[in-house]
Scaffold this active site. Structure first.
Site, short mmCIF file in Angstrom:
data_model
loop_
_atom_site.label_atom_id
_atom_site.label_comp_id
_atom_site.label_asym_id
_atom_site.label_seq_id
_atom_site.Cartn_x
_atom_site.Cartn_y
_atom_site.Cartn_z
N GLU A 1 -9.18 -10.47 -7.79
CA GLU A 1 -8.32 -9.30 -7.67
C GLU A 1 -7.17 -9.33 -8.69
O GLU A 1 -6.81 -8.30 -9.25
CB GLU A 1 -7.77 -9.21 -6.24
CG GLU A 1 -8.88 -8.91 -5.23
CD GLU A 1 -8.46 -9.12 -3.78
OE1 GLU A 1 -7.27 -9.42 -3.53
OE2 GLU A 1 -9.33 -8.97 -2.88
N ASN B 1 -1.83 0.00 7.26
CA ASN B 1 -1.28 -1.31 7.62
C ASN B 1 -0.43 -1.93 6.52
O ASN B 1 -0.27 -3.14 6.45
CB ASN B 1 -2.39 -2.25 8.12
CG ASN B 1 -3.49 -2.45 7.10
OD1 ASN B 1 -3.34 -2.04 5.95
ND2 ASN B 1 -4.57 -3.07 7.50
N TYR C 1 -12.34 -2.78 -3.31
CA TYR C 1 -12.88 -2.78 -1.94
C TYR C 1 -14.41 -2.69 -1.91
O TYR C 1 -14.99 -2.19 -0.94
CB TYR C 1 -12.27 -1.63 -1.14
CG TYR C 1 -10.88 -1.92 -0.60
CD1 TYR C 1 -10.64 -3.05 0.18
CD2 TYR C 1 -9.82 -1.05 -0.84
CE1 TYR C 1 -9.37 -3.32 0.69
CE2 TYR C 1 -8.55 -1.32 -0.32
CZ TYR C 1 -8.33 -2.45 0.44
OH TYR C 1 -7.08 -2.70 0.95
N HIS D 1 -1.66 -5.39 1.48
CA HIS D 1 -2.92 -6.11 1.27
C HIS D 1 -2.63 -7.52 0.78
O HIS D 1 -1.68 -7.72 0.04
CB HIS D 1 -3.77 -5.39 0.20
CG HIS D 1 -4.88 -6.25 -0.34
ND1 HIS D 1 -6.10 -6.34 0.24
CD2 HIS D 1 -4.91 -7.09 -1.41
CE1 HIS D 1 -6.85 -7.20 -0.44
NE2 HIS D 1 -6.15 -7.67 -1.46
N LYS E 1 0.83 -1.20 0.00
CA LYS E 1 0.00 0.00 0.00
C LYS E 1 0.87 1.25 0.00
O LYS E 1 2.07 1.19 0.23
CB LYS E 1 -0.92 -0.04 1.22
CG LYS E 1 -1.92 -1.21 1.18
CD LYS E 1 -2.80 -1.17 2.42
CE LYS E 1 -3.83 -2.29 2.39
NZ LYS E 1 -4.66 -2.26 3.62
P1 DAT Z 1 -7.55 -6.85 5.45
O1 DAT Z 1 -6.79 -5.73 4.75
O2 DAT Z 1 -6.75 -7.42 6.59
O3 DAT Z 1 -8.06 -7.91 4.51
P2 DAT Z 1 -10.27 -5.81 5.48
O4 DAT Z 1 -10.43 -6.42 4.13
O5 DAT Z 1 -11.30 -6.11 6.51
O6 DAT Z 1 -8.82 -6.15 6.11
O7 DAT Z 1 -10.23 -4.22 5.33
C1 DAT Z 1 -9.53 -3.64 4.23
C2 DAT Z 1 -8.78 -2.43 4.73
O8 DAT Z 1 -9.70 -1.45 5.22
C3 DAT Z 1 -7.84 -2.71 5.91
O9 DAT Z 1 -6.58 -3.20 5.51
C4 DAT Z 1 -7.74 -1.36 6.54
C5 DAT Z 1 -9.14 -0.77 6.33
N1 DAT Z 1 -9.98 -1.01 7.51
C6 DAT Z 1 -10.56 -2.18 7.90
N2 DAT Z 1 -11.25 -2.03 9.05
C7 DAT Z 1 -11.09 -0.73 9.40
C8 DAT Z 1 -11.56 0.09 10.50
N3 DAT Z 1 -12.34 -0.41 11.46
N4 DAT Z 1 -11.17 1.39 10.53
C9 DAT Z 1 -10.39 1.92 9.56
N5 DAT Z 1 -9.94 1.23 8.50
C10 DAT Z 1 -10.27 -0.08 8.43
MG MG Z 2 -9.48 -7.83 2.91
#
Ligand code: DAT
Ligand code: MG
Length: 157
Positions: A134, A120, A51, A123, A11
């Site tokens: 994807e 974080n 997303y 991805h 990212k």
């Molecule tokens: P991951 O990236 O571990 O697959 P995800 O698909 O649930 O997690 O979410 C995609 C991204 O969205 C994640 O890397 C960071 C952001 N995100 C997820 N939950 C969040 C939250 N509660 N507050 C802010 N950003 C969040």
């Molecule tokens: Mg995810």
């Protein structure tokens, strides 16, 4: 055994912080096969499609802004669940040391509900189906490479 594809994205924060080599290196050392790699700035529409499952979340607009804010790198490699383990938990606070998020990310996030997980670093696809979806989204035909790594017989019986 079924061969899987996972779509890994460094990212914008990972790129800005100079972690591209380190992150790719972890997947290389693990033994995953690299089949595609590119660096480009992500258009908004692509980020939204990627997303789309999170569209209803309060953090969705900031997530899209963040993902499109700078250049990102894409790497197509093997095995989905294993990549998720190397990456670690979504929330850097919960990610174990030794994982990419555990080693390189801190808690952030002015803009979340109750968790702070915005920055974080990386991805990884969360299922083989999404790995396919994807990869097809981010790589055009002809951008992936068919090759046999010389180390393949030393990695798998
Ligand atoms: P991951 O990236 O571990 O697959 P995800 O698909 O649930 O997690 O979410 C995609 C991204 O969205 C994640 O890397 C960071 C952001 N995100 C997820 N939950 C969040 C939250 N509660 N507050 C802010 N950003 C969040
Ligand atoms: Mg995810």
């Amino acid at each position: 055994e079924q061969v899987e594809q996972t779509y890994i994205m460094v990212k914008p924060d990972g790129v800005q912080r100079g972690l591209v080599g380190e992150i790719i290196s972890r997947f290389e050392r693990k033994g995953f096969k690299l089949t595609g790699l590119k660096l480009f700035q992500c258009p908004k529409e692509l980020a939204e499609e990627h997303y789309k499952d999170l569209k209803s979340k309060s953090f969705y607009p900031t997530l899209i802004d963040y993902i499109t804010s700078g250049p990102v790198v894409w790497e197509g490699v093997g095995v989905v669940a294993s990549a998720r383990k190397l990456i670690g938990s979504t929330n850097p606070l919960q990610a174990e040391p030794g994982t990419i998020r555990g080693d390189f990310a801190v808690q952030t996030g002015r803009y979340s509900d109750n968790e702070n997980v915005g920055r974080n670093v990386v991805h990884g696809s969360d299922s083989p189906e999404n790995g396919k979806r994807e990869t097809a989204l981010w790589f055009k035909e002809g951008e992936l490479c068919e090759w046999t790594p010389a180390q393949a017989p030393w990695l798998m019986e």
